[in-house]
Write a protein that holds these residues in place. Structure first.
Motif, PDB file in Angstrom:
ATOM      1  N   TYR A   1     -15.890-101.652 -22.060  1.00 56.92           N
ATOM      2  CA  TYR A   1     -14.600-101.000 -21.864  1.00 56.92           C
ATOM      3  C   TYR A   1     -14.749 -99.480 -21.987  1.00 56.92           C
ATOM      4  N   TYR A   2     -15.665 -99.062 -22.843  1.00 56.31           N
ATOM      5  CA  TYR A   2     -15.929 -97.637 -23.090  1.00 56.31           C
ATOM      6  C   TYR A   2     -17.404 -97.408 -22.763  1.00 56.31           C
ATOM      7  N   GLN A   3     -17.663 -96.929 -21.551  1.00 55.87           N
ATOM      8  CA  GLN A   3     -19.037 -96.722 -21.112  1.00 55.87           C
ATOM      9  C   GLN A   3     -19.483 -95.298 -21.433  1.00 55.87           C
TER      10      GLN A   3
ATOM     11  N   GLN B   1     -21.905 -99.109 -15.690  1.00 54.12           N
ATOM     12  CA  GLN B   1     -21.940-100.304 -14.864  1.00 54.12           C
ATOM     13  C   GLN B   1     -20.725-100.303 -13.943  1.00 54.12           C
ATOM     14  N   PRO B   2     -20.858-100.884 -12.754  1.00 49.59           N
ATOM     15  CA  PRO B   2     -19.701-100.927 -11.838  1.00 49.59           C
ATOM     16  C   PRO B   2     -18.508-101.617 -12.498  1.00 49.59           C
ATOM     17  N   SER B   3     -17.347-101.056 -12.314  1.00 48.88           N
ATOM     18  CA  SER B   3     -16.133-101.626 -12.887  1.00 48.88           C
ATOM     19  C   SER B   3     -14.949-101.290 -12.002  1.00 48.88           C
TER      20      SER B   3
END
Length: 216
Positions: free
Chosen positions: A179-181, A106-108
């Motif tokens: 946080y961890y994709q 996801q965009p981050s």
């Protein structure tokens, strides 16, 4: 896990029996000091991390893991200092998180160093927790294969999957909050990769053996 440790005393031909509390090789003693000091370091850092956490779920994970690590530390100190079976058996850590992993990206925002102490949030704290647990499990695994005392070896050996489980719990927390994709390969690439190995078939003929498996 939780197999009954063997007796810690030993002897060699033409030698006096070695007391259980002295049944340690020099390399083992140095390694155990590193392991125990490392576990203290994990607990100390967990204690420091707690003040920066507002998410009750992460607080619960940290508190449960801290308590378990402290118990495992005491068990290892007991075994190392006496060479005998510890008073308490190595337990099994049980996480509360489900095993469901969220796949995909996801965009981050790009990550960057914190500019002040106020910037420390759950994402960073849980990342530090994961790193500590991963490095400790690796250290335990490397240490356990060179421990001479059978009791201490068993305690360390049983501790490795516990640290792996705690690390996995923190990973699941991070993954849940993005946080961890976890990216995945395209389906075609994935299928090719997971189909890249086959089971061994038949009985292999080792060098020096005939077809019946007998030495030549």
């Amino acid at each position: 896990m939780q197999k009954q440790p063997m007796s810690g005393s030993t002897s060699m031909p033409n030698q006096q029996p070695v007391p259980a509390n002295m049944n340690h090789g020099g390399h083992e003693v140095f390694d155990l000091h590193e392991v125990l000091a490392g576990q203290i370091n994990v607990m100390d850092q967990f204690m420091m991390f707690r003040q920066y956490i507002k998410d009750q779920e992460l607080i619960d994970i940290l508190d449960r893991q801290y308590q378990f690590i402290m118990e495992q530390y005491n068990i290892l100190v007991d075994a190392f200092s006496t060479g005998a079976d510890p008073q308490q058996k190595t337990g099994q850590y049980e996480m509360k998180m489900s095993n469901d992993v969220i796949y995909g990206l996801q965009p981050s925002q790009p990550k960057k160093p914190n500019q002040s102490i106020q910037d420390i949030k759950e994402a960073g704290v849980s990342g530090h927790m994961l790193g500590l647990l991963k490095s400790t499990s690796s250290l335990l695994a490397m240490t356990g294969v060179e421990v001479t005392n059978p009791v201490v070896r068993r305690v360390i050996q049983d501790s490795v999957p516990n640290y792996m489980e705690m690390a996995y719990e923190v990973f699941l927390y991070q993954n849940k909050h993005h946080y961890y994709q976890v990216p995945q390969l395209k389906e075609q690439d994935m299928q090719q990769m997971i189909s890249g190995f086959q089971k061994a078939q038949g009985k292999p003929q080792m060098p020096g053996q005939n077809q019946n498996g007998m030495l030549q």
